[in-house]
Scaffold this motif. Structure first.
Motif, mmCIF file in Angstrom:
data_model
loop_
_atom_site.group_PDB
_atom_site.id
_atom_site.type_symbol
_atom_site.label_atom_id
_atom_site.label_comp_id
_atom_site.label_asym_id
_atom_site.label_seq_id
_atom_site.Cartn_x
_atom_site.Cartn_y
_atom_site.Cartn_z
ATOM 1 N N ASN A 34 0.825 -1.210 0.000
ATOM 2 C CA ASN A 34 0.000 0.000 0.000
ATOM 3 C C ASN A 34 0.855 1.254 0.000
ATOM 4 N N ALA A 35 1.978 1.208 0.753
ATOM 5 C CA ALA A 35 2.888 2.353 0.793
ATOM 6 C C ALA A 35 3.513 2.590 -0.579
ATOM 7 N N ALA A 36 3.910 1.507 -1.249
ATOM 8 C CA ALA A 36 4.485 1.635 -2.584
ATOM 9 C C ALA A 36 3.443 2.175 -3.571
ATOM 10 N N SER A 37 2.205 1.721 -3.423
ATOM 11 C CA SER A 37 1.129 2.214 -4.280
ATOM 12 C C SER A 37 0.893 3.700 -4.041
ATOM 13 N N LEU A 38 0.961 4.126 -2.766
ATOM 14 C CA LEU A 38 0.788 5.538 -2.435
ATOM 15 C C LEU A 38 1.897 6.368 -3.062
ATOM 16 N N LEU A 39 3.137 5.843 -3.051
ATOM 17 C CA LEU A 39 4.253 6.545 -3.686
ATOM 18 C C LEU A 39 3.977 6.741 -5.170
ATOM 19 N N GLY A 40 3.435 5.713 -5.815
ATOM 20 C CA GLY A 40 3.090 5.836 -7.227
ATOM 21 C C GLY A 40 2.044 6.901 -7.471
ATOM 22 N N LYS A 41 1.046 6.956 -6.590
ATOM 23 C CA LYS A 41 -0.005 7.965 -6.752
ATOM 24 C C LYS A 41 0.553 9.374 -6.534
ATOM 25 N N LEU A 42 1.494 9.514 -5.598
ATOM 26 C CA LEU A 42 2.136 10.812 -5.407
ATOM 27 C C LEU A 42 2.927 11.214 -6.643
ATOM 28 N N ALA A 43 3.548 10.226 -7.287
ATOM 29 C CA ALA A 43 4.296 10.495 -8.519
ATOM 30 C C ALA A 43 3.346 10.960 -9.618
ATOM 31 N N VAL A 44 2.208 10.290 -9.743
ATOM 32 C CA VAL A 44 1.220 10.692 -10.738
ATOM 33 C C VAL A 44 0.688 12.084 -10.421
ATOM 34 N N SER A 45 0.451 12.350 -9.134
ATOM 35 C CA SER A 45 -0.031 13.663 -8.717
ATOM 36 C C SER A 45 0.958 14.753 -9.108
ATOM 37 N N SER A 46 2.265 14.461 -8.949
ATOM 38 C CA SER A 46 3.290 15.415 -9.336
ATOM 39 C C SER A 46 3.279 15.645 -10.841
ATOM 40 N N ALA A 47 3.085 14.554 -11.598
ATOM 41 C CA ALA A 47 3.087 14.663 -13.058
ATOM 42 C C ALA A 47 1.828 15.347 -13.572
ATOM 43 N N LEU A 48 0.681 15.016 -12.967
ATOM 44 C CA LEU A 48 -0.588 15.577 -13.413
ATOM 45 C C LEU A 48 -0.811 16.983 -12.900
ATOM 46 N N GLY A 49 -0.305 17.257 -11.701
ATOM 47 C CA GLY A 49 -0.599 18.533 -11.073
ATOM 48 C C GLY A 49 -2.041 18.629 -10.637
ATOM 49 N N LEU A 50 -2.657 17.465 -10.332
ATOM 50 C CA LEU A 50 -4.067 17.422 -9.966
ATOM 51 C C LEU A 50 -4.255 16.676 -8.658
ATOM 52 N N ASN A 51 -5.173 17.154 -7.831
ATOM 53 C CA ASN A 51 -5.483 16.453 -6.588
ATOM 54 C C ASN A 51 -6.187 15.125 -6.847
ATOM 55 N N ALA A 52 -6.824 15.006 -8.024
ATOM 56 C CA ALA A 52 -7.562 13.779 -8.353
ATOM 57 C C ALA A 52 -6.647 12.569 -8.429
ATOM 58 N N ALA A 53 -5.330 12.812 -8.534
ATOM 59 C CA ALA A 53 -4.393 11.693 -8.682
ATOM 60 C C ALA A 53 -4.449 10.737 -7.491
ATOM 61 N N ARG A 54 -4.829 11.226 -6.316
ATOM 62 C CA ARG A 54 -4.875 10.344 -5.154
ATOM 63 C C ARG A 54 -5.994 9.307 -5.271
ATOM 64 N N HIS A 55 -6.925 9.522 -6.196
ATOM 65 C CA HIS A 55 -8.024 8.579 -6.401
ATOM 66 C C HIS A 55 -7.744 7.592 -7.531
ATOM 67 N N ILE A 56 -6.577 7.659 -8.124
ATOM 68 C CA ILE A 56 -6.293 6.861 -9.317
ATOM 69 C C ILE A 56 -6.475 5.377 -9.050
ATOM 70 N N SER A 57 -7.120 4.721 -10.006
ATOM 71 C CA SER A 57 -7.354 3.289 -9.932
ATOM 72 C C SER A 57 -7.351 2.731 -11.349
ATOM 73 N N ALA A 58 -6.972 1.461 -11.494
ATOM 74 C CA ALA A 58 -7.036 0.820 -12.811
ATOM 75 C C ALA A 58 -8.479 0.577 -13.244
ATOM 76 N N PHE A 59 -9.408 0.707 -12.315
ATOM 77 C CA PHE A 59 -10.841 0.587 -12.596
ATOM 78 C C PHE A 59 -11.359 1.984 -12.897
ATOM 79 N N ARG A 60 -11.566 2.287 -14.178
ATOM 80 C CA ARG A 60 -11.910 3.649 -14.581
ATOM 81 C C ARG A 60 -12.822 3.628 -15.799
ATOM 82 N N VAL A 61 -13.527 4.734 -15.999
ATOM 83 C CA VAL A 61 -14.311 4.933 -17.210
ATOM 84 C C VAL A 61 -13.845 6.244 -17.839
ATOM 85 N N ILE A 62 -13.614 6.220 -19.156
ATOM 86 C CA ILE A 62 -13.096 7.389 -19.860
ATOM 87 C C ILE A 62 -13.879 7.614 -21.140
#
Length: 337
Positions: free
Chosen positions: A149-177
């Motif tokens: 879970n800690a490693a997954s959180l690190l990944g989400k922080l990385a995505v948040s840094s790249a995206l510049g969006l708070n929504a990154a903390r909700h990232i999941s492979a289960f998504r609709v686009i």
């Protein structure tokens, strides 16, 4: 009883709003045991909500009998399309392959291990309102180990840094686009990618709904802590300049520290004469040397990313498909024989 009524309400709304159809994209890796149940549950769901649909199973170089299972499934269900990549490119590459192949205006992406319940798809679709382009199915609780879970959180922080969006903390492979977002990365060809970052190139309208994630029924996760860490490192250095800024700030801070040390040494020499401080001097040199090597390592990561891009390697190569479709193409716009 209340939950059932809410589910029915979601299904009714979905049937009305998404009558043009839904594409479900599933990257597949060593999942021969779960594919049949996954497709059966998806089939029952879409029959219930009466929507046109397709299931795109992207075999990402599986080493078990996953491709044979996919071939059998497509023989009994014309709504299933199988794509087999020439080797294991990675989950996100397989996702891009599937989304580029999709023929309906909305895509659902999910894992192949049944942790993402197909029955929750109406909730995701219900959350895709007119003011959103991406909706994540955020797990109600994390079912992995604390380290994972800690490693997954690190990944989400990385995505948040790249995206510049708070929504990154909700990232999941289960998504609709919305499928049209693929136009934002139509010309992207680097082999190292993060699907959610590519989505951010086309929109900043992200949302999330909380859904139940089930326990894994078959096998073990292919994402180890080390793989998640490497994934986070790729995100930090592949889509963000934050590490370079950190190296700059660190270098400036230690330069200031060195200047203060110089003033201390000069004043001490003037007041007390020679300074017997070899241990102190050795410690300072070690600190500065470590910082320099750290900064060089960050620069090396960026140079490595540039080198990877210069090689112009394809994101994926489709070796085989289960049906003739004119829009099924690999990353070099040809299907290999």
């Amino acid at each position: 009883m209340e939950s059932t009524e809410n589910d029915l309400s979601a299904e009714e709304q979905v049937s009305d709003r998404f009558r043009d159809g839904i594409s479900v994209v599933v990257p597949v890796y060593n999942s021969q045991d779960s594919l049949q149940e996954l497709c059966e549950r998806l089939d029952r769901l879409f029959d219930k909500i009466a929507l046109p649909y397709e299931i795109i199973l992207v075999n990402d170089g599986s080493r078990d009998g996953s491709w044979q299972v996919i071939q059998e499934l497509t023989q009994h269900n014309e709504n299933i399309l199988g794509l087999s990549l020439s080797r294991n490119y990675g989950q996100h590459n397989a996702l891009v392959c599937g989304v580029r192949t999709a023929r309906f205006p909305v895509c659902v992406t999910m894992d192949d291990d049944l942790q993402h319940p197909p029955e929750a798809i109406p909730l995701l679709l219900q959350g895709l309102t007119d003011d959103l382009d991406v909706v994540y199915g955020t797990p109600a609780n994390l079912a992995h180990s604390p380290l994972r879970n800690a490693a997954s959180l690190l990944g989400k922080l990385a995505v948040s840094s790249a995206l510049g969006l708070n929504a990154a903390r909700h990232i999941s492979a289960f998504r609709v686009i919305r499928t049209e977002l693929r136009n934002a990365f139509a010309d992207f060809h680097s082999p190292n990618l993060q699907f959610d970052v590519l989505l951010s190139w086309g929109t900043n309208k992200f949302g999330a709904v909380e859904v139940q994630h089930d326990k894994r029924k078959f096998g073990r996760s292919n994402y180890s802590v080390l793989k998640l860490f490497n994934h986070a490192l790729t995100l930090f250095t592949g889509y963000s300049t934050a590490p370079l800024r950190f190296a700059t700030i660190t270098g400036f801070s230690f330069s200031l520290f060195g200047f203060l040390v110089l003033i201390y040494v000069a004043v001490s020499f003037l007041l007390f004469g020679s300074i017997p401080g070899f241990p102190f001097l050795a410690s300072v040199i070690s600190i500065f040397g470590g910082v320099q090597l750290f900064a060089l390592g960050i620069l090396g990561e960026y140079i490595g990313r540039i080198f990877d891009c210069s090689m112009q390697q394809p994101l994926y190569l489709i070796r085989e498909t289960t049906a003739g479709r004119s829009n099924v193409k690999d990353d070099s716009c040809e299907v290999s024989n």
